[in-house]
Motif scaffolding. Structure first.
Motif, short mmCIF file in Angstrom:
data_model
loop_
_atom_site.label_atom_id
_atom_site.label_comp_id
_atom_site.label_asym_id
_atom_site.label_seq_id
_atom_site.Cartn_x
_atom_site.Cartn_y
_atom_site.Cartn_z
N TYR A 26 46.02 29.41 130.17
CA TYR A 26 44.99 28.59 129.22
C TYR A 26 44.21 27.92 129.96
O TYR A 26 43.06 27.87 129.82
CB TYR A 26 46.61 27.79 128.08
CG TYR A 26 45.61 27.05 126.84
CD1 TYR A 26 45.31 27.94 125.91
CD2 TYR A 26 45.03 26.16 126.74
CE1 TYR A 26 44.20 27.30 124.89
CE2 TYR A 26 44.00 25.34 125.98
CZ TYR A 26 44.41 25.96 124.83
OH TYR A 26 43.28 25.28 123.60
N LEU A 29 41.92 30.49 131.17
CA LEU A 29 40.49 30.66 130.10
C LEU A 29 40.01 28.93 129.61
O LEU A 29 38.14 29.51 130.05
CB LEU A 29 41.57 30.47 128.63
CG LEU A 29 41.87 32.11 128.65
CD1 LEU A 29 42.77 31.85 127.42
CD2 LEU A 29 41.50 32.76 128.97
N ALA A 30 40.32 28.54 130.00
CA ALA A 30 39.43 27.09 129.60
C ALA A 30 38.81 26.85 131.07
O ALA A 30 37.68 26.80 131.23
CB ALA A 30 40.10 25.85 129.30
N ASP A 51 48.45 26.46 123.23
CA ASP A 51 47.18 25.63 122.65
C ASP A 51 47.17 24.64 120.88
O ASP A 51 46.64 23.50 121.38
CB ASP A 51 46.47 26.99 121.48
CG ASP A 51 44.97 26.48 120.94
OD1 ASP A 51 44.69 26.27 121.76
OD2 ASP A 51 44.93 26.88 119.87
N ARG A 56 42.55 20.82 125.32
CA ARG A 56 41.24 21.64 125.67
C ARG A 56 40.30 22.04 124.79
O ARG A 56 40.80 22.75 123.75
CB ARG A 56 41.32 22.66 126.99
CG ARG A 56 42.10 21.43 128.01
CD ARG A 56 42.76 23.28 129.30
NE ARG A 56 43.42 22.37 130.03
CZ ARG A 56 42.33 22.25 131.00
NH1 ARG A 56 41.67 22.78 131.36
NH2 ARG A 56 43.53 21.59 132.72
N SER A 58 38.59 25.10 123.73
CA SER A 58 38.25 26.33 123.68
C SER A 58 37.15 26.91 123.83
O SER A 58 35.82 27.03 123.12
CB SER A 58 38.68 27.45 122.50
OG SER A 58 39.15 28.83 122.26
N THR A 59 36.69 27.81 124.60
CA THR A 59 35.70 28.60 124.44
C THR A 59 35.64 29.96 124.42
O THR A 59 34.15 30.64 124.30
CB THR A 59 35.03 28.26 126.16
OG1 THR A 59 35.37 28.93 126.73
CG2 THR A 59 34.73 27.35 126.51
N LEU A 60 36.23 30.10 123.90
CA LEU A 60 36.51 31.80 122.83
C LEU A 60 35.72 31.93 121.96
O LEU A 60 35.24 31.39 120.89
CB LEU A 60 37.53 32.01 122.69
CG LEU A 60 38.93 32.69 123.43
CD1 LEU A 60 40.09 32.36 123.00
CD2 LEU A 60 38.63 33.27 124.56
N TRP A 78 47.63 29.36 114.56
CA TRP A 78 46.17 29.29 115.58
C TRP A 78 44.55 29.08 114.34
O TRP A 78 43.66 28.17 114.57
CB TRP A 78 45.84 30.69 116.02
CG TRP A 78 44.24 30.73 116.68
CD1 TRP A 78 43.36 31.42 116.35
CD2 TRP A 78 44.04 30.51 118.53
NE1 TRP A 78 42.52 31.47 117.54
CE2 TRP A 78 42.70 30.79 117.84
CE3 TRP A 78 44.80 29.59 119.38
CZ2 TRP A 78 41.56 30.10 119.63
CZ3 TRP A 78 44.41 30.03 120.40
CH2 TRP A 78 42.75 30.20 120.48
N HIS A 82 42.24 26.22 114.72
CA HIS A 82 40.85 26.38 114.44
C HIS A 82 39.84 27.51 113.77
O HIS A 82 38.41 27.42 113.40
CB HIS A 82 40.35 27.94 115.84
CG HIS A 82 40.93 27.38 116.87
ND1 HIS A 82 40.44 26.86 118.67
CD2 HIS A 82 43.06 27.30 117.76
CE1 HIS A 82 41.18 26.24 119.26
NE2 HIS A 82 42.04 26.57 119.00
#
Length: 189
Positions: A26, A29-30, A51, A56, A58-60, A78, A82
């Motif tokens: 994780y 990813l960040a 998550d 943080r 998420s940039t996804l 999730w 999000h």
């Protein structure tokens, strides 16, 4: 690998130790500002847990989930955090023998109330047929075996002619006599 490299993206290769540690993954990813993630459902389940307790951002923007059977209900936490718009999530299906992803389905919050996983429609250039035991198409909504064809399909199993003959059959729906379908063994509707 090739999707990122052929379209101007940057590829992040995850060290094996990091891939086995959901918190380290994780963080990676960040730190790398990853925008597209392709993961198995079991690995993504661990990421969801991390998550839930992270601050943080998420940039996804796109998540592809596939590679094993799973229940969409696992995405509730999730989507609760999000939403189902960013990142966009797709269930993707594609046996190794086809060498490419074969089908895709946009996932939404509504999918989390189902117990079965919808694999969706074939990608452009992929032939997907649901056939009965006589290799005839089944009516809509009836269970049958999934057969897949198209240009990305393997030609067979190396040094395994019997296995190749059993799983790579002539495509009765193609005018090309060399066209083949892969007999997946997966039952779908």
């Amino acid at each position: 690998l090739w999707g990122a490299l052929l379209y101007g993206g940057r590829l992040v290769v995850v060290p094996q130790a990091v891939s086995r540690d959901p918190e380290a993954f994780y963080r990676l990813l960040a730190e790398e500002r990853v925008t597209i993630l392709n993961q198995t459902p079991s690995a993504f389940r661990h990421l969801i847990s991390v998550d839930e307790h992270s601050r943080r951002v998420s940039t996804l923007r796109l998540v592809l989930i596939g590679g094993e059977a799973w229940s969409p209900g696992m995405l509730r936490p999730w989507f609760g955090r999000h939403g189902d718009q960013k990142p966009t999530m797709f269930n993707v299906y594609g046996p190794t023998e086809v060498t490419i992803l074969s089908t895709y389905r946009l996932l939404t919050l509504a999918d989390t109330s189902t117990t079965s996983c919808v694999i969706g429609a074939p990608f452009p250039g992929v032939d997907a047929h649901v056939l009965d035991r006589h290799r005839e198409p089944v009516p809509l909504g009836v269970v049958g075996e999934l057969y897949i064809g198209g240009p990305g399909m393997a030609r067979g199993y190396l040094h395994r002619p019997e296995l190749t003959a059993a799983h790579f059959i002539a495509n009765p729906f193609s005018p090309d006599p060399a066209a083949r379908l892969y007999k997946s063994g997966d039952l779908v509707r």
